[in-house]
Write an enzyme that holds these catalytic residues in place. Structure first.
Site, PDB file in Angstrom:
ATOM      1  CE  LYS A 169      33.058  40.275  42.852  1.00 22.13           C
ATOM      2  NZ  LYS A 169      32.223  41.144  43.692  1.00 22.13           N
TER       3      LYS A 169
ATOM      4  NE  ARG B  63      34.968  37.786  49.713  1.00 26.49           N
ATOM      5  CZ  ARG B  63      34.799  36.944  48.701  1.00 26.49           C
ATOM      6  NH1 ARG B  63      35.023  37.371  47.459  1.00 26.49           N
ATOM      7  NH2 ARG B  63      34.406  35.701  48.912  1.00 26.49           N
TER       8      ARG B  63
END
Length: 263
Positions: free
Chosen positions: A204, A240
């Site tokens: 991210k 994840r």
């Protein structure tokens, strides 16, 4: 949880696994590298991404989910659409991973009830935009926890078995870098909700601030693996990730470290 984006436009690997056989082969590789769950998604949730019709989403993900389930691989479906969740359940998905926590499609809670699948409820304030217009908090952790608690109460009040629910604090969703680090630094506060916690930090944008300006999304795998290790130590249920191998190694180090403290 290994990420499998069956999309043309995901931020880090869009288009790489759009063809079903390529997606299936990549998922098998992720399992061989140590993934326990494969999270299959057919719609990008990056800022500015185009919405995908559930019919098109299902055409992307269902053949992959069916093939992986037939191989005995545990699959979660990353979707905000109730019809896709139902269809995925029919071909073997075990988990519904909904970044909207059931707020994008009012039919999702009933789909969770009807399918009986585990359900990941993420903290969500709406679709992302490039300006992070919803990333405003007075007390980040307290507000994220409160909003998650309210959503969980609504779902349980609607009849969903609490034992089926998993929470995700939604790193990067209506949160800037400071908010993300605050949530991670106070992960125990999210865990006090009493549900398993999923952490999705992989590749991210906020991790890019730790790297040189010319770094790629894949260069974020090393900080992702560190977060995975710290999240494991903090009690997270799952992480994840895109790069399973580096995170599996980090988790093995945590396990060995913890084993060294045994008498």
């Amino acid at each position: 949880m290994g990420v499998l984006n069956v999309t043309p436009d995901s931020f880090s690997d869009g288009g790489l696994w759009l063809e079903p056989q390529a997606a299936i082969a990549h998922a098998v590789d992720l399992v061989e590298q140590g993934a326990d769950i494969i999270d299959v998604g057919g719609e990008s949730t990056r800022p500015g991404a185009s919405s995908v019709d559930p019919v098109d989403e299902q055409a992307r993900v269902l053949p992959v989910i069916r093939a992986l389930s037939e191989r005995g691989i545990t699959v979660s479906v990353d979707t905000m659409h109730a019809s896709t969740a139902r269809a995925a359940a029919d071909v073997g998905a075990a988990i519904i991973n909904d970044v909207s926590g059931g707020l994008a499609d009012q039919g999702m809670p009933q789909a969770v009830l009807d399918t009986g699948l585990q359900y990941v409820v993420m903290h969500w304030r709406g679709l992302l935009d490039s300006k992070d217009s919803r990333a405003t908090y007075t007390d980040t952790v307290a507000e994220v926890r409160s909003e998650l608690s309210s959503r969980l109460s609504d779902l349980v009040g609607g009849g969903i078995d609490p034992a089926k629910l998993i929470v995700d604090p939604g790193l990067g969703f209506s949160k800037n870098a400071r908010h993300n680090w605050q949530v991670l630094g106070h992960l125990h506060d999210i865990e006090t909700l009493g549900y398993p916690v999923l952490i999705g930090a992989s590749r991210k944008r906020f991790l890019g601030a730790l790297l040189p300006d010319n770094a790629t999304a894949a260069d974020r795998d090393a900080p992702t693996a560190v977060i995975s290790a710290l999240a494991a130590q903090a009690g997270a249920w799952a992480v994840r990730v895109h790069d399973v191998a580096s995170t599996r190694l980090a988790l093995d180090v945590v396990r060995a470290w913890q084993g060294g403290t045994d008498d």
